[in-house]
Design an enzyme around this catalytic site. Structure first.
Site, PDB file in Angstrom:
ATOM      1  N   ASP A  11      23.640 -14.870 -61.668  1.00 24.01           N
ATOM      2  CA  ASP A  11      23.623 -14.375 -63.047  1.00 24.01           C
ATOM      3  C   ASP A  11      24.926 -13.646 -63.397  1.00 24.01           C
ATOM      4  O   ASP A  11      25.570 -13.070 -62.515  1.00 24.01           O
ATOM      5  CB  ASP A  11      22.416 -13.428 -63.222  1.00 24.01           C
ATOM      6  N   ASN A  59      16.174 -21.503 -69.959  1.00 25.92           N
ATOM      7  CA  ASN A  59      17.553 -21.727 -70.405  1.00 25.92           C
ATOM      8  C   ASN A  59      17.670 -22.871 -71.420  1.00 25.92           C
ATOM      9  O   ASN A  59      18.686 -22.983 -72.120  1.00 25.92           O
ATOM     10  CB  ASN A  59      18.500 -21.990 -69.222  1.00 25.92           C
TER      11      ASN A  59
END
Ligand code: IPE
Ligand code: IPE
Ligand code: MG
Length: 239
Positions: A11, A59
């Site tokens: 991330d 996502n």
């Protein structure tokens, strides 16, 4: 002890780019470089398995330009790393709902999975369009079908059969779960597979994550005492 199976929530690509006043895509490009060095290093460290969260089911809600950037990078990775994976005995496996992926990515994944099928030194698992709860639903459907066909007695269902119905079947449990970028959540990543994993959080943004950062996580892992429900005294007695 070193982790046999390490899983990473990669991330911070977007923030890495933002800090440099660059488009988010630049962060993803740099993130792909970090993937290359960390795969190589995990192999050097003789890990049995490395699972990387590359794209979550959630996502898909991002802007389509960013999704396209990510799919292009994934495709490029699958082509460019083929030789390196083969030379280093690394077997590739993808987990997640691949039906949702563009056909070019699906084809490249299938090709690389088959090309590396005989590799036995390390398993590289890419989680793409993955969500742990959705994977559990698929597993439940699979088991329900087996029961319907008479191949499984519900009363006999055990942990091994449940784990084997997940897309991670036959992989060892996750020992070490790393998340970069200072977020303290697991975002649906490997909920059952990592249920006894040591958690390691670092502020480092994924594109900045280096071999030394992975080493530091492994050192921290080796310092932890995994008691699996027992007491320290019991562990001392049993060695
Ligand atoms: C991780 O970086 C990559 C993916 C989720 C695909 P992000 O893109 O989430 O980066 P941040 O969290 O916005 O910084
Ligand atoms: C998690 O990152 C998924 C990947 C690393 C691919 P996100 O940045 O999408 O996670 P959340 O939604 O902020 O938790
Ligand atoms: Mg993020």
């Amino acid at each position: 002890m070193k982790p046999s199976h390490t899983a990473i929530i990669m991330d911070g690509n977007g923030r890495w780019a933002q800090q440099r006043e660059k488009p988010r895509g630049n962060g993803h490009t740099e993130g792909a470089e970090a993937v290359r060095r960390i795969v190589r290093h995990a192999r050097r460290l003789e890990m049995d398995c490395l699972t990387l969260f590359a794209f979550s089911s959630l996502n898909w809600g991002r802007p389509s330009t960013e999704i396209n950037d990510l799919m292009d990078l994934l495709l490029e990775f699958l082509y460019s790393e083929r030789q390196e994976l083969l030379e280093n005995g690394i077997r590739l496996r993808a987990i997640g709902e691949r039906d949702f992926l563009p056909s070019s990515v699906r084809a490249a994944l299938a090709q690389l999975e088959s090309d590396t099928a005989a590799c036995t030194d390390m398993e590289l698992v890419l989680a793409v369009s993955y969500d742990g709860r959705r994977d559990m639903v698929r597993a439940a459907r699979r088991l329900a079908l087996m029961a319907q066909k008479g191949d499984l007695l519900p009363a006999d269902l055990n942990e091994t059969q449940l784990m084997d119905a997940l897309s991670t079947r036959a992989l060892p449990d996750v020992d070490l779960l790393i998340r970069t970028s200072g977020e303290f959540r697991t975002s649906g990543f490997l909920p059952l597979e990592a249920c006894y994993a040591e958690l390691y959080f670092t502020e480092t943004l994924w594109p900045d994550f280096t071999e030394a950062d992975l080493d530091a996580a492994c050192v921290e892992y080796s310092r932890r005492q995994r008691r699996f429900g027992l007491t320290s005294d019991q562990l001392a007695v049993n060695g």
